[in-house]
Design a protein around this motif. Structure first.
Motif, PDB file in Angstrom:
ATOM      1  N   ALA A  57      43.409   7.562  28.477  1.00 20.13           N
ATOM      2  CA  ALA A  57      43.555   8.575  29.521  1.00 20.13           C
ATOM      3  C   ALA A  57      44.029   7.926  30.821  1.00 20.13           C
ATOM      4  CB  ALA A  57      42.232   9.307  29.736  1.00 20.13           C
ATOM      5  N   ARG A  58      43.466   6.780  31.189  1.00 17.62           N
ATOM      6  CA  ARG A  58      43.911   6.051  32.391  1.00 17.62           C
ATOM      7  C   ARG A  58      45.387   5.638  32.263  1.00 17.62           C
ATOM      8  NH1 ARG A  58      38.833   3.587  31.979  1.00 17.62           N
ATOM      9  NH2 ARG A  58      37.461   4.175  33.688  1.00 17.62           N
ATOM     10  N   ARG A  59      45.733   5.131  31.094  1.00 12.48           N
ATOM     11  CA  ARG A  59      47.103   4.689  30.854  1.00 12.48           C
ATOM     12  C   ARG A  59      48.071   5.878  30.980  1.00 12.48           C
ATOM     13  NH1 ARG A  59      45.808   1.615  27.106  1.00 12.48           N
ATOM     14  NH2 ARG A  59      45.891   3.059  25.366  1.00 12.48           N
ATOM     15  N   ALA A  60      47.693   7.021  30.415  1.00 13.24           N
ATOM     16  CA  ALA A  60      48.550   8.205  30.501  1.00 13.24           C
ATOM     17  C   ALA A  60      48.730   8.630  31.955  1.00 13.24           C
ATOM     18  CB  ALA A  60      47.944   9.346  29.679  1.00 13.24           C
ATOM     19  N   LEU A  61      47.650   8.615  32.730  1.00 18.41           N
ATOM     20  CA  LEU A  61      47.754   8.970  34.146  1.00 18.41           C
ATOM     21  C   LEU A  61      48.650   7.982  34.887  1.00 18.41           C
ATOM     22  CD1 LEU A  61      44.047   9.992  34.807  1.00 18.41           C
ATOM     23  CD2 LEU A  61      46.040  11.521  34.822  1.00 18.41           C
ATOM     24  N   ALA A  62      48.501   6.705  34.576  1.00 18.98           N
ATOM     25  CA  ALA A  62      49.323   5.678  35.223  1.00 18.98           C
ATOM     26  C   ALA A  62      50.797   5.829  34.855  1.00 18.98           C
ATOM     27  CB  ALA A  62      48.822   4.289  34.840  1.00 18.98           C
ATOM     28  N   GLU A  63      51.064   6.371  33.665  1.00 20.67           N
ATOM     29  CA  GLU A  63      52.443   6.562  33.210  1.00 20.67           C
ATOM     30  C   GLU A  63      53.031   7.887  33.687  1.00 20.67           C
ATOM     31  OE1 GLU A  63      52.128   6.074  28.979  1.00 20.67           O
ATOM     32  OE2 GLU A  63      51.836   3.903  29.138  1.00 20.67           O
ATOM     33  N   GLY A  64      52.276   8.632  34.487  1.00 17.92           N
ATOM     34  CA  GLY A  64      52.822   9.854  35.073  1.00 17.92           C
ATOM     35  C   GLY A  64      52.422  11.157  34.418  1.00 17.92           C
ATOM     36  N   VAL A  65      51.541  11.117  33.426  1.00 19.34           N
ATOM     37  CA  VAL A  65      51.062  12.363  32.835  1.00 19.34           C
ATOM     38  C   VAL A  65      50.194  13.062  33.878  1.00 19.34           C
ATOM     39  CG1 VAL A  65      49.694  13.383  30.972  1.00 19.34           C
ATOM     40  CG2 VAL A  65      51.156  11.408  30.508  1.00 19.34           C
ATOM     41  N   GLU A  66      50.397  14.357  34.048  1.00 15.65           N
ATOM     42  CA  GLU A  66      49.697  15.111  35.086  1.00 15.65           C
ATOM     43  C   GLU A  66      48.198  15.225  34.781  1.00 15.65           C
ATOM     44  OE1 GLU A  66      50.923  16.560  37.948  1.00 15.65           O
ATOM     45  OE2 GLU A  66      52.709  15.388  37.476  1.00 15.65           O
ATOM     46  N   PRO A  67      47.342  15.074  35.784  1.00 13.01           N
ATOM     47  CA  PRO A  67      45.926  15.367  35.588  1.00 13.01           C
ATOM     48  C   PRO A  67      45.701  16.877  35.697  1.00 13.01           C
ATOM     49  CG  PRO A  67      46.281  14.595  37.813  1.00 13.01           C
ATOM     50  CD  PRO A  67      47.609  14.511  37.109  1.00 13.01           C
ATOM     51  N   CYS A  68      44.741  17.385  34.989  1.00 11.90           N
ATOM     52  CA  CYS A  68      44.385  18.799  35.094  1.00 11.90           C
ATOM     53  C   CYS A  68      43.892  19.060  36.518  1.00 11.90           C
ATOM     54  CB  CYS A  68      43.307  19.146  34.081  1.00 11.90           C
ATOM     55  SG  CYS A  68      42.632  20.818  34.261  1.00 11.90           S
ATOM     56  N   THR A  69      44.357  20.134  37.112  1.00 17.21           N
ATOM     57  CA  THR A  69      43.952  20.449  38.495  1.00 17.21           C
ATOM     58  C   THR A  69      42.564  21.069  38.561  1.00 17.21           C
ATOM     59  OG1 THR A  69      45.051  22.589  38.351  1.00 17.21           O
ATOM     60  CG2 THR A  69      46.330  20.752  39.264  1.00 17.21           C
ATOM     61  N   HIS A  70      42.000  21.427  37.405  1.00 12.09           N
ATOM     62  CA  HIS A  70      40.675  22.053  37.396  1.00 12.09           C
ATOM     63  C   HIS A  70      39.557  21.035  37.191  1.00 12.09           C
ATOM     64  CE1 HIS A  70      42.611  25.917  37.444  1.00 12.09           C
ATOM     65  NE2 HIS A  70      43.360  25.535  36.422  1.00 12.09           N
ATOM     66  N   CYS A  71      39.731  20.158  36.213  1.00 14.49           N
ATOM     67  CA  CYS A  71      38.650  19.208  35.903  1.00 14.49           C
ATOM     68  C   CYS A  71      38.832  17.852  36.578  1.00 14.49           C
ATOM     69  CB  CYS A  71      38.506  19.050  34.386  1.00 14.49           C
ATOM     70  SG  CYS A  71      39.941  18.296  33.563  1.00 14.49           S
ATOM     71  N   ARG A  72      40.006  17.584  37.124  1.00 17.32           N
ATOM     72  CA  ARG A  72      40.303  16.371  37.888  1.00 17.32           C
ATOM     73  C   ARG A  72      39.895  15.074  37.175  1.00 17.32           C
ATOM     74  NH1 ARG A  72      44.122  17.324  41.311  1.00 17.32           N
ATOM     75  NH2 ARG A  72      43.730  15.146  41.725  1.00 17.32           N
ATOM     76  N   PRO A  73      40.514  14.773  36.014  1.00 10.95           N
ATOM     77  CA  PRO A  73      40.186  13.548  35.294  1.00 10.95           C
ATOM     78  C   PRO A  73      40.556  12.299  36.086  1.00 10.95           C
ATOM     79  CG  PRO A  73      42.139  14.514  34.375  1.00 10.95           C
ATOM     80  CD  PRO A  73      41.593  15.520  35.358  1.00 10.95           C
ATOM     81  N   ASP A  74      41.555  12.409  36.951  1.00 16.10           N
ATOM     82  CA  ASP A  74      41.955  11.243  37.748  1.00 16.10           C
ATOM     83  C   ASP A  74      40.813  10.818  38.686  1.00 16.10           C
ATOM     84  OD1 ASP A  74      42.290  13.673  39.066  1.00 16.10           O
ATOM     85  OD2 ASP A  74      44.046  13.029  40.194  1.00 16.10           O
ATOM     86  N   THR A  75      40.115  11.790  39.235  1.00 25.69           N
ATOM     87  CA  THR A  75      38.963  11.487  40.081  1.00 25.69           C
ATOM     88  C   THR A  75      37.823  10.915  39.246  1.00 25.69           C
ATOM     89  OG1 THR A  75      39.571  13.286  41.570  1.00 25.69           O
ATOM     90  CG2 THR A  75      37.319  12.469  41.727  1.00 25.69           C
ATOM     91  N   ALA A  76      37.553  11.545  38.096  1.00 26.89           N
ATOM     92  CA  ALA A  76      36.454  11.086  37.222  1.00 26.89           C
ATOM     93  C   ALA A  76      36.703   9.672  36.704  1.00 26.89           C
ATOM     94  CB  ALA A  76      36.263  12.062  36.073  1.00 26.89           C
ATOM     95  N   LEU A  77      37.961   9.325  36.475  1.00 20.36           N
ATOM     96  CA  LEU A  77      38.307   7.994  35.964  1.00 20.36           C
ATOM     97  C   LEU A  77      38.533   6.971  37.087  1.00 20.36           C
ATOM     98  CD1 LEU A  77      40.758   9.060  33.130  1.00 20.36           C
ATOM     99  CD2 LEU A  77      38.619   7.807  32.801  1.00 20.36           C
ATOM    100  N   GLY A  78      38.537   7.440  38.315  1.00 19.83           N
ATOM    101  CA  GLY A  78      38.762   6.540  39.437  1.00 19.83           C
ATOM    102  C   GLY A  78      40.216   6.139  39.588  1.00 19.83           C
TER     103      GLY A  78
END
Length: 110
Positions: free
Chosen positions: A86-107
């Motif tokens: 999930a971190r790798r996908a976010l780093a590669e530009g995959v959008e985080p969900c605007t409702h659950c905010r996985p980017d915040t949860a993963l730091g």
């Protein structure tokens, strides 16, 4: 001729009442069996995954969003994933969900 119902009429009336009572009891039993089945599936349902990757429409499509596992806004195209993926996908530009905010949860914040 008497206005009183015959003994046979009374017995048939009693039979109709008892058939109705029996059907009502069977309906109650069926409702209770359904309730117990739903309760059992709730108890035996596995916990949601920690992270989900939502893929685009079609076969072989890349991920389009990352979700926290219990997000209410997931689709049928979501697959469980690890926190590293999930971190790798976010780093590669995959959008985080605007409702659950996985980017915040993963730091992982921009």
């Amino acid at each position: 001729m008497s206005d009183r119902p015959s003994r046979l009429d009374l017995l048939r009336f009693l039979e109709r009442v008892q058939v109705g009572d029996l059907q009502r009891t069977r309906d109650w039993i069926a409702a209770e069996e359904r309730r117990l089945a739903v309760e059992e599936t709730r108890r035996s349902a596995p916990p949601p995954p920690d992270w989900l990757l939502e893929h685009g429409i079609g076969t072989g499509r890349p991920p389009v969003r990352v979700h926290v596992g219990n997000c209410w806004d997931t689709r049928t195209r979501c697959k469980p994933t690890t926190s590293d993926a999930a971190r790798r996908a976010l780093a590669e530009g995959v959008e985080p969900c605007t409702h659950c905010r996985p980017d915040t949860a993963l730091g992982v914040l921009d």
